[in-house]
Scaffold this motif. Structure first.
Motif, mmCIF file in Angstrom:
data_model
loop_
_atom_site.group_PDB
_atom_site.id
_atom_site.type_symbol
_atom_site.label_atom_id
_atom_site.label_comp_id
_atom_site.label_asym_id
_atom_site.label_seq_id
_atom_site.Cartn_x
_atom_site.Cartn_y
_atom_site.Cartn_z
ATOM 1 N N LYS A 171 46.925 75.949 46.275
ATOM 2 C CA LYS A 171 46.554 76.785 47.417
ATOM 3 C C LYS A 171 46.882 78.252 47.171
ATOM 4 N N LEU A 172 47.848 78.482 46.283
ATOM 5 C CA LEU A 172 48.226 79.851 45.928
ATOM 6 C C LEU A 172 47.390 80.379 44.763
ATOM 7 N N GLY A 173 46.450 79.554 44.312
ATOM 8 C CA GLY A 173 45.590 79.961 43.204
ATOM 9 C C GLY A 173 46.179 79.693 41.838
ATOM 10 N N LEU A 174 47.168 78.812 41.777
ATOM 11 C CA LEU A 174 47.852 78.524 40.514
ATOM 12 C C LEU A 174 47.589 77.078 40.054
ATOM 13 N N PHE A 175 47.692 76.892 38.725
ATOM 14 C CA PHE A 175 47.651 75.558 38.110
ATOM 15 C C PHE A 175 46.397 74.767 38.471
ATOM 16 N N HIS A 176 45.245 75.437 38.495
ATOM 17 C CA HIS A 176 44.010 74.724 38.843
ATOM 18 C C HIS A 176 43.665 73.644 37.813
ATOM 19 N N SER A 177 44.072 73.861 36.578
ATOM 20 C CA SER A 177 43.781 72.859 35.548
ATOM 21 C C SER A 177 44.532 71.559 35.791
ATOM 22 N N GLN A 178 45.604 71.641 36.598
ATOM 23 C CA GLN A 178 46.403 70.455 36.891
ATOM 24 C C GLN A 178 46.155 69.938 38.315
ATOM 25 N N LYS A 179 45.035 70.347 38.910
ATOM 26 C CA LYS A 179 44.712 69.878 40.250
ATOM 27 C C LYS A 179 44.658 68.350 40.265
ATOM 28 N N PRO A 180 45.361 67.704 41.199
ATOM 29 C CA PRO A 180 45.368 66.240 41.263
ATOM 30 C C PRO A 180 43.959 65.673 41.384
ATOM 31 N N MET A 181 43.766 64.488 40.809
ATOM 32 C CA MET A 181 42.434 63.875 40.754
ATOM 33 C C MET A 181 42.463 62.480 41.365
ATOM 34 N N GLU A 182 41.450 62.158 42.130
ATOM 35 C CA GLU A 182 41.354 60.829 42.725
ATOM 36 C C GLU A 182 41.015 59.805 41.644
ATOM 37 N N THR A 183 41.591 58.634 41.769
ATOM 38 C CA THR A 183 41.361 57.587 40.761
ATOM 39 C C THR A 183 39.891 57.185 40.687
ATOM 40 N N LYS A 184 39.181 57.258 41.811
ATOM 41 C CA LYS A 184 37.775 56.853 41.782
ATOM 42 C C LYS A 184 36.936 57.809 40.928
ATOM 43 N N LEU A 185 37.333 59.081 40.868
ATOM 44 C CA LEU A 185 36.615 60.032 40.021
ATOM 45 C C LEU A 185 36.872 59.746 38.547
ATOM 46 N N LEU A 186 38.106 59.404 38.224
ATOM 47 C CA LEU A 186 38.427 59.050 36.845
ATOM 48 C C LEU A 186 37.656 57.801 36.437
ATOM 49 N N ALA A 187 37.619 56.794 37.299
ATOM 50 C CA ALA A 187 36.903 55.559 36.990
ATOM 51 C C ALA A 187 35.415 55.830 36.769
ATOM 52 N N LYS A 188 34.834 56.651 37.626
ATOM 53 C CA LYS A 188 33.418 56.994 37.494
ATOM 54 C C LYS A 188 33.140 57.699 36.170
ATOM 55 N N ALA A 189 34.054 58.595 35.785
ATOM 56 C CA ALA A 189 33.893 59.330 34.524
ATOM 57 C C ALA A 189 33.992 58.400 33.323
ATOM 58 N N MET A 190 34.870 57.418 33.400
ATOM 59 C CA MET A 190 35.031 56.476 32.297
ATOM 60 C C MET A 190 33.733 55.724 32.022
ATOM 61 N N ILE A 191 33.079 55.296 33.083
ATOM 62 C CA ILE A 191 31.831 54.546 32.936
ATOM 63 C C ILE A 191 30.727 55.427 32.360
ATOM 64 N N LYS A 192 30.605 56.640 32.890
ATOM 65 C CA LYS A 192 29.531 57.525 32.431
ATOM 66 C C LYS A 192 29.749 57.980 30.991
ATOM 67 N N ALA A 193 31.000 58.247 30.635
ATOM 68 C CA ALA A 193 31.282 58.746 29.284
ATOM 69 C C ALA A 193 30.822 57.764 28.211
ATOM 70 N N VAL A 194 30.992 56.478 28.466
ATOM 71 C CA VAL A 194 30.543 55.467 27.496
ATOM 72 C C VAL A 194 29.040 55.571 27.279
ATOM 73 N N LYS A 195 28.323 55.873 28.343
ATOM 74 C CA LYS A 195 26.858 55.907 28.275
ATOM 75 C C LYS A 195 26.323 57.164 27.602
ATOM 76 N N VAL A 196 26.997 58.296 27.793
ATOM 77 C CA VAL A 196 26.393 59.569 27.365
ATOM 78 C C VAL A 196 27.005 60.170 26.102
ATOM 79 N N LEU A 197 28.202 59.783 25.743
ATOM 80 C CA LEU A 197 28.831 60.380 24.567
ATOM 81 C C LEU A 197 28.359 59.690 23.288
ATOM 82 N N TYR A 198 28.235 60.474 22.243
ATOM 83 C CA TYR A 198 27.832 59.951 20.948
ATOM 84 C C TYR A 198 29.004 59.220 20.294
ATOM 85 N N ASN A 199 28.716 58.507 19.230
ATOM 86 C CA ASN A 199 29.757 57.772 18.517
ATOM 87 C C ASN A 199 30.781 58.738 17.924
#
Length: 213
Positions: A171-199
């Protein structure tokens, strides 16, 4: 495709399982758990195993992609040795067996700041695991290094406190790279990454995870 999941009863693992069961890309999902689970689905196969007795279940580790969401806390494990056994030992052995059984794709949830040279036990353990699985021969290896995760109904006291502290600084504009993340977003990313990333080997760090949601 056939998915394999360890850690399917954890916060991220539960989200991942529900998403994969709804994903037409996957025709079967096998989960490996230590106790009964209260879920049924036509695509789901539940294997109740003792992780210490791999000879009894290693032949069951067959599929296209292994998602590794396993993990515990020092408090829950009771000692550093016990936590290492679960977070490093069980995950590495399962990954090694998957490789030997020709599972080509492996997705691992690691941690922020994981490094084998870390002075902190947890991040050093995660870094050691990353190095170990990178030495295996998966066709596609994807390692996620998320920031602190927002787990619904979490009883991890230090995690809850940490989220509040980081949100305050955000809220103070600090540590945006460490902003907490919801587990559902991580799960969604895991599924998509398998599909779109190269070997090859990929490390997806912090807020870059959101590019796959």
């Amino acid at each position: 495709m056939k998915a394999l999941i360890i850690g399917a009863t954890g916060a991220t693992g539960e989200e991942l399982l529900q998403m994969i069961l709804k994903d037409d890309t996957y025709k079967q999902v096998d989960i490996f758990v230590r106790r009964e689970v209260n879920i049924e689905h036509e695509k789901l196969k539940v294997h109740i195993i003792d992780f210490d007795k791999s000879d009894e279940w290693k032949a069951l580790v067959n599929g296209d992609v292994l998602f590794s969401c396993l993990g515990t806390t020092l408090e829950a494990a009771g000692s550093k040795e016990a936590q290492w056994k679960i977070d490093y030992g069980y995950q590495y052995e399962f990954a090694k067996i998957a490789q030997d059984n020709n599972v080509n794709n492996y997705v691992l949830i690691s941690s922020s700041n994981a490094s084998s040279n870390s002075l902190l036990f947890y991040t050093k353990m995660k870094g050691k695991l990353e190095e170990a699985v990178k030495a295996l021969s998966f066709t596609k290896l994807i390692i996620f290094n998320p920031p602190i995760l927002i787990r619904e109904g979490s009883e991890r006291k230090m995690e809850v406190i940490g989220i509040k502290v980081i949100k305050f600084f955000n809220k103070l504009g600090l540590f945006h790279s460490q902003k907490p993340m919801e587990t559902k977003l991580l799960a969604k990313a895991m599924i998509k990454a398998v599909k779109v990333l190269y070997n090859g080997q990929h490390s997806i760090v912090g807020q870059n995870i959101l590019k796959f949601t």
